[in-house]
Design a protein around this motif. Structure first.
Motif, PDB file in Angstrom:
ATOM      1  N   ILE A 140       0.832  -1.199   0.000  1.00 31.28           N
ATOM      2  CA  ILE A 140       0.000   0.000   0.000  1.00 31.28           C
ATOM      3  C   ILE A 140       0.873   1.258   0.000  1.00 31.28           C
ATOM      4  CG2 ILE A 140      -1.840   1.244   1.227  1.00 31.28           C
ATOM      5  CD1 ILE A 140      -2.667  -1.434   2.438  1.00 31.28           C
ATOM      6  N   TRP A 141       2.159   1.103   0.273  1.00 34.14           N
ATOM      7  CA  TRP A 141       3.101   2.229   0.313  1.00 34.14           C
ATOM      8  C   TRP A 141       2.610   3.306   1.281  1.00 34.14           C
ATOM      9  CZ3 TRP A 141       7.471   0.988  -2.159  1.00 34.14           C
ATOM     10  CH2 TRP A 141       7.422   0.092  -3.211  1.00 34.14           C
ATOM     11  N   LYS A 142       2.569   2.966   2.575  1.00 40.68           N
ATOM     12  CA  LYS A 142       2.030   3.862   3.595  1.00 40.68           C
ATOM     13  C   LYS A 142       3.015   4.913   4.094  1.00 40.68           C
ATOM     14  CE  LYS A 142       0.405   0.395   6.089  1.00 40.68           C
ATOM     15  NZ  LYS A 142      -0.246  -0.362   7.155  1.00 40.68           N
ATOM     16  N   ALA A 143       4.225   4.932   3.576  1.00 41.00           N
ATOM     17  CA  ALA A 143       5.196   5.919   4.039  1.00 41.00           C
ATOM     18  C   ALA A 143       6.102   6.348   2.888  1.00 41.00           C
ATOM     19  CB  ALA A 143       6.035   5.350   5.173  1.00 41.00           C
ATOM     20  N   GLU A 144       6.650   7.536   3.051  1.00 41.28           N
ATOM     21  CA  GLU A 144       7.616   8.078   2.101  1.00 41.28           C
ATOM     22  C   GLU A 144       8.771   8.655   2.897  1.00 41.28           C
ATOM     23  OE1 GLU A 144       5.240  10.980   0.080  1.00 41.28           O
ATOM     24  OE2 GLU A 144       4.209   9.466  -1.118  1.00 41.28           O
ATOM     25  N   TYR A 145       9.848   8.915   2.222  1.00 43.49           N
ATOM     26  CA  TYR A 145      10.996   9.593   2.822  1.00 43.49           C
ATOM     27  C   TYR A 145      11.335  10.814   2.003  1.00 43.49           C
ATOM     28  CZ  TYR A 145      12.506   5.981   6.141  1.00 43.49           C
ATOM     29  OH  TYR A 145      12.600   5.113   7.198  1.00 43.49           O
ATOM     30  N   LEU A 146      11.753  11.862   2.691  1.00 46.67           N
ATOM     31  CA  LEU A 146      12.361  13.024   2.067  1.00 46.67           C
ATOM     32  C   LEU A 146      13.832  12.954   2.445  1.00 46.67           C
ATOM     33  CD1 LEU A 146      11.814  15.523   0.367  1.00 46.67           C
ATOM     34  CD2 LEU A 146      11.486  16.794   2.489  1.00 46.67           C
ATOM     35  N   TYR A 147      14.683  12.732   1.458  1.00 47.26           N
ATOM     36  CA  TYR A 147      16.105  12.508   1.688  1.00 47.26           C
ATOM     37  C   TYR A 147      16.924  13.630   1.072  1.00 47.26           C
ATOM     38  CZ  TYR A 147      20.704  10.269   1.524  1.00 47.26           C
ATOM     39  OH  TYR A 147      22.040   9.978   1.663  1.00 47.26           O
ATOM     40  N   ASN A 148      17.820  14.227   1.879  1.00 46.80           N
ATOM     41  CA  ASN A 148      18.672  15.302   1.402  1.00 46.80           C
ATOM     42  C   ASN A 148      20.019  14.709   0.999  1.00 46.80           C
ATOM     43  OD1 ASN A 148      20.680  17.491   1.448  1.00 46.80           O
ATOM     44  ND2 ASN A 148      18.950  18.730   2.125  1.00 46.80           N
ATOM     45  N   ILE A 149      20.355  14.777  -0.286  1.00 47.65           N
ATOM     46  CA  ILE A 149      21.597  14.165  -0.766  1.00 47.65           C
ATOM     47  C   ILE A 149      22.834  14.930  -0.309  1.00 47.65           C
ATOM     48  CG2 ILE A 149      20.519  13.040  -2.750  1.00 47.65           C
ATOM     49  CD1 ILE A 149      21.651  15.274  -4.525  1.00 47.65           C
ATOM     50  N   GLU A 150      22.662  16.165   0.125  1.00 46.71           N
ATOM     51  CA  GLU A 150      23.803  16.941   0.608  1.00 46.71           C
ATOM     52  C   GLU A 150      24.112  16.638   2.069  1.00 46.71           C
ATOM     53  OE1 GLU A 150      24.437  21.579   1.228  1.00 46.71           O
ATOM     54  OE2 GLU A 150      24.351  21.016  -0.900  1.00 46.71           O
ATOM     55  N   THR A 151      23.075  16.561   2.909  1.00 43.70           N
ATOM     56  CA  THR A 151      23.289  16.359   4.344  1.00 43.70           C
ATOM     57  C   THR A 151      23.175  14.896   4.767  1.00 43.70           C
ATOM     58  OG1 THR A 151      20.954  16.646   4.909  1.00 43.70           O
ATOM     59  CG2 THR A 151      22.341  18.645   4.826  1.00 43.70           C
ATOM     60  N   GLY A 152      22.515  14.069   3.950  1.00 45.23           N
ATOM     61  CA  GLY A 152      22.296  12.672   4.318  1.00 45.23           C
ATOM     62  C   GLY A 152      21.143  12.472   5.280  1.00 45.23           C
TER      63      GLY A 152
END
Length: 167
Positions: A140-152
């Motif tokens: 159901i894909w109940k979660a997402e992530y916001l990932y910053n490639i600069e800070t990790g």
């Protein structure tokens, strides 16, 4: 309006037009989408009418037909073809970023954020992707992530009661 064919690629995924008038799209080089040749990105310059292809060192042959673009950077969620079951989160293992300004040829930068899954969007240094928890995949894909490639830094966004509709 003038129409112009810029590619004979048989399978094209997402298409982006950049601020510097480039058309960027992913594709595979033969018509057999189940056993394609290595994937590549195409960059077409609208002003000059010319373009070039970049073959990226990624494992899954279908991934590059769905890149996301932000400015001069392209991001792709990459799978390990040997791990494609649901319990292994369909094989997603990393994000690959190719920068048109700083990386030549097929040189890329790899990132290993938590629970990486399909990329939804990319803006600046932030990648929004579906969470795919290894060993406990959620169809159901109940979660997402916001990932910053600069800070990790990865921020999980939970949707505890997603709306489901019957089709």
């Amino acid at each position: 309006s003038e129409e112009k064919r810029i590619s004979s690629t048989p399978a094209i995924g997402t298409i982006f037009i950049t601020d510097d008038d480039k058309i960027i799209y992913g594709g595979i080089s033969n018509s057999d989408v189940y056993h394609p040749q290595p994937p590549y990105l195409n960059i077409y310059d609208i002003a000059s009418g010319g373009g070039y292809s970049v073959s990226l060192p990624i494992f899954n042959k279908l991934e590059s037909i769905v890149p996301q673009v932000s400015g001069k950077k392209v991001v792709i969620a990459v799978r390990d073809e040997s791990k494609t079951t649901a319990s292994e989160c369909y094989g997603y293992e990393k994000l690959v970023v190719w920068d048109r300004d700083t990386q030549s040829g097929n040189s890329t930068t790899d990132y290993f954020p938590p629970d990486v899954g399909p990329v939804i969007d990319f803006e600046g240094n932030e990648v929004l992707y579906q969470a795919c928890e290894k060993g406990n995949p959620d169809s159901i894909w109940k979660a997402e992530y916001l990932y910053n490639i600069e800070t990790g830094v990865a921020t999980k966004i939970d949707y505890p009661n997603p709306v489901q509709t019957e089709i």
